[in-house]
Design a protein around this motif. Structure first.
Motif, short mmCIF file in Angstrom:
data_model
loop_
_atom_site.label_atom_id
_atom_site.label_comp_id
_atom_site.label_asym_id
_atom_site.label_seq_id
_atom_site.Cartn_x
_atom_site.Cartn_y
_atom_site.Cartn_z
N TYR A 39 84.21 37.90 25.66
CA TYR A 39 84.06 36.50 25.25
C TYR A 39 83.18 35.79 26.28
O TYR A 39 83.03 36.26 27.41
CB TYR A 39 85.43 35.82 25.16
CG TYR A 39 86.36 36.22 26.27
CD1 TYR A 39 86.20 35.70 27.57
CD2 TYR A 39 87.38 37.14 26.06
CE1 TYR A 39 87.04 36.09 28.59
CE2 TYR A 39 88.22 37.53 27.09
CZ TYR A 39 88.05 36.99 28.35
OH TYR A 39 88.87 37.38 29.37
N PRO A 40 82.61 34.62 25.90
CA PRO A 40 81.79 33.88 26.86
C PRO A 40 82.61 33.55 28.11
O PRO A 40 83.65 32.90 28.02
CB PRO A 40 81.41 32.61 26.10
CG PRO A 40 81.49 32.98 24.66
CD PRO A 40 82.63 33.96 24.58
N CYS A 41 82.15 33.98 29.24
CA CYS A 41 82.90 33.80 30.48
C CYS A 41 82.23 32.73 31.34
O CYS A 41 81.46 33.05 32.26
CB CYS A 41 83.00 35.13 31.23
SG CYS A 41 84.05 35.07 32.70
N ASP A 42 82.50 31.46 31.03
CA ASP A 42 81.93 30.39 31.84
C ASP A 42 82.76 30.25 33.12
O ASP A 42 83.71 31.02 33.37
CB ASP A 42 81.87 29.08 31.06
CG ASP A 42 83.23 28.59 30.59
OD1 ASP A 42 84.26 29.04 31.15
OD2 ASP A 42 83.27 27.77 29.66
N LEU A 43 82.44 29.25 33.93
CA LEU A 43 83.12 29.14 35.23
C LEU A 43 84.61 28.87 35.08
O LEU A 43 85.42 29.36 35.88
CB LEU A 43 82.45 28.03 36.06
CG LEU A 43 81.04 28.33 36.56
CD1 LEU A 43 80.50 27.15 37.34
CD2 LEU A 43 81.01 29.59 37.41
N SER A 103 87.32 31.36 36.55
CA SER A 103 88.31 30.87 37.51
C SER A 103 89.73 31.25 37.08
O SER A 103 90.55 31.69 37.89
CB SER A 103 88.20 29.35 37.65
OG SER A 103 89.19 28.85 38.53
N GLY A 104 90.00 31.09 35.79
CA GLY A 104 91.32 31.45 35.26
C GLY A 104 91.61 32.92 35.40
O GLY A 104 92.74 33.32 35.75
N LEU A 105 90.59 33.75 35.17
CA LEU A 105 90.77 35.20 35.33
C LEU A 105 91.08 35.55 36.77
O LEU A 105 91.94 36.39 37.05
CB LEU A 105 89.51 35.93 34.87
CG LEU A 105 89.27 36.00 33.37
CD1 LEU A 105 87.90 36.60 33.09
CD2 LEU A 105 90.35 36.83 32.69
N GLY A 106 90.36 34.90 37.69
CA GLY A 106 90.59 35.16 39.11
C GLY A 106 92.02 34.87 39.51
O GLY A 106 92.65 35.63 40.26
N GLN A 107 92.56 33.77 39.00
CA GLN A 107 93.96 33.42 39.30
C GLN A 107 94.92 34.42 38.66
O GLN A 107 95.94 34.79 39.26
CB GLN A 107 94.24 32.01 38.79
CG GLN A 107 93.43 30.93 39.50
CD GLN A 107 93.58 29.57 38.84
OE1 GLN A 107 94.65 29.19 38.40
NE2 GLN A 107 92.48 28.83 38.77
N ALA A 135 87.18 36.17 45.90
CA ALA A 135 85.73 36.19 45.73
C ALA A 135 85.31 35.32 44.54
O ALA A 135 84.31 34.61 44.60
CB ALA A 135 85.24 37.62 45.54
N ILE A 136 86.10 35.39 43.47
CA ILE A 136 85.81 34.56 42.29
C ILE A 136 85.96 33.08 42.63
O ILE A 136 85.13 32.25 42.25
CB ILE A 136 86.75 34.95 41.13
CG1 ILE A 136 86.38 36.33 40.58
CG2 ILE A 136 86.68 33.90 40.01
CD1 ILE A 136 87.34 36.86 39.53
N ALA A 137 87.02 32.74 43.38
CA ALA A 137 87.24 31.35 43.77
C ALA A 137 86.07 30.83 44.59
O ALA A 137 85.62 29.69 44.40
CB ALA A 137 88.54 31.23 44.57
N GLU A 138 85.56 31.66 45.49
CA GLU A 138 84.39 31.28 46.30
C GLU A 138 83.16 31.08 45.42
O GLU A 138 82.40 30.12 45.61
CB GLU A 138 84.13 32.39 47.33
CG GLU A 138 82.91 32.15 48.22
CD GLU A 138 83.17 31.13 49.31
OE1 GLU A 138 82.19 30.69 49.93
OE2 GLU A 138 84.35 30.77 49.52
N TYR A 139 82.98 31.97 44.48
CA TYR A 139 81.84 31.90 43.56
C TYR A 139 81.87 30.61 42.73
O TYR A 139 80.87 29.90 42.63
CB TYR A 139 81.87 33.12 42.64
CG TYR A 139 80.76 33.23 41.64
CD1 TYR A 139 79.56 33.86 41.96
CD2 TYR A 139 80.90 32.72 40.35
CE1 TYR A 139 78.54 33.98 41.04
CE2 TYR A 139 79.88 32.84 39.42
CZ TYR A 139 78.70 33.46 39.77
OH TYR A 139 77.69 33.59 38.85
N VAL A 140 83.03 30.31 42.18
CA VAL A 140 83.18 29.11 41.33
C VAL A 140 82.99 27.84 42.15
O VAL A 140 82.34 26.89 41.70
CB VAL A 140 84.56 29.10 40.65
CG1 VAL A 140 84.81 27.77 39.94
CG2 VAL A 140 84.68 30.27 39.66
N GLN A 141 83.51 27.83 43.35
CA GLN A 141 83.43 26.65 44.20
C GLN A 141 81.99 26.30 44.56
O GLN A 141 81.65 25.11 44.71
CB GLN A 141 84.24 26.89 45.49
CG GLN A 141 84.24 25.70 46.44
CD GLN A 141 85.04 25.97 47.71
OE1 GLN A 141 85.82 26.91 47.75
NE2 GLN A 141 84.87 25.15 48.70
#
Length: 239
Positions: free
Chosen positions: A192-196, A200-204, A231-237
């Motif tokens: 599915y489209p994986c926007d930020l 972020s939700g996946l990372g959590q 790493a995902i949290a850093e990317y999104v931030q």
């Protein structure tokens, strides 16, 4: 003509997702100006509507592209089938909601499971598959669906192993951030489209849901799930 920003505002689809659709050839801009700006005409809006309806029916982006590109694809017939399918899903969901409210308000028998019966929905899904089976694209989708699961599992494991190899690096390191981008692109292509927000939700979830934590750590080593989440949290931030 509408700009990509206007297209996003009208459709509710993020600009990043529209850029991704362009990147994979699912929804190309109608015109690109000399300044690089994307513009979309009514034909593009119509195609986006078709894409979103297929997404509601949980078709992967790759398969949607194949179906829409198939010479035998019939827009009117597809819309009739999509409406019927969506109505069945709506009826099913309303029954589940009604059942849940009864449990909350009236203490309905917890052993009643009639609301979860998907017989009608599954019967129509079978019929729809037979109709889509007339197209080469759906035949390919049907043949590859079961094989895809094992392949996807292996591919996700490989992505997580690549993360594990980077655990000694800083979260902000370009290699780590590129690997997050690789994961985001893979999810968008396969699921599915994986926007930020989704990312972020996946990372959590990778650390909050033990099933995901176990899969990732088993595939790539203890602590990998936590590292990927950070790493995902850093990317999104930073975006």
């Amino acid at each position: 003509m509408k700009t990509v920003k206007e297209m996003s505002q009208i459709s509710g689809i993020s600009v990043r997702t529209l850029h991704y659709y362009d990147h994979i050839g699912l929804l190309k801009p109608s015109f690109i100006g000399e300044n690089g700006y994307r513009f979309y005409d009514m034909d593009a809006f119509e195609r986006l509507q078709e894409i979103l309806l297929f997404r509601e029916l949980e078709f992967p982006l790759k398969k949607i592209k194949e179906i829409l590109s198939d010479p035998s694809y019939d827009k009117k017939e597809a819309l009739r089938e999509q409406i019927k399918w969506l109505e069945l899903k709506k009826d099913h969901l309303e029954k589940v909601i009604c059942h849940a409210k009864s449990l909350q308000e009236n203490g309905e028998n917890m052993m009643t499971f009639r609301a979860y019966d998907k017989t009608d929905l599954e019967a129509f899904q079978k019929e729809a598959k037979e109709r889509w089976g007339k197209t080469e694209a759906y035949q390919a989708f049907e043949k590859s669906s079961q094989a895809d699961f094992s392949v996807i599992t292996e591919e996700m494991a490989a992505i997580m192993k690549d993360f594990a190899a980077l655990k000694e690096l800083s979260l902000s390191d370009n290699k780590v951030q590129k690997q997050v981008e690789t994961l985001q692109t893979y999810i968008s292509e396969k699921f599915y489209p994986c926007d930020l927000n989704v990312l972020s939700g996946l990372g959590q979830m990778y650390v909050a849901d033990n099933r995901f934590t176990t899969f990732i750590d088993k595939a790539a080593g203890q602590g990998t799930a936590s590292f990927v989440s950070s790493a995902i949290a850093e990317y999104v931030q930073n975006r």
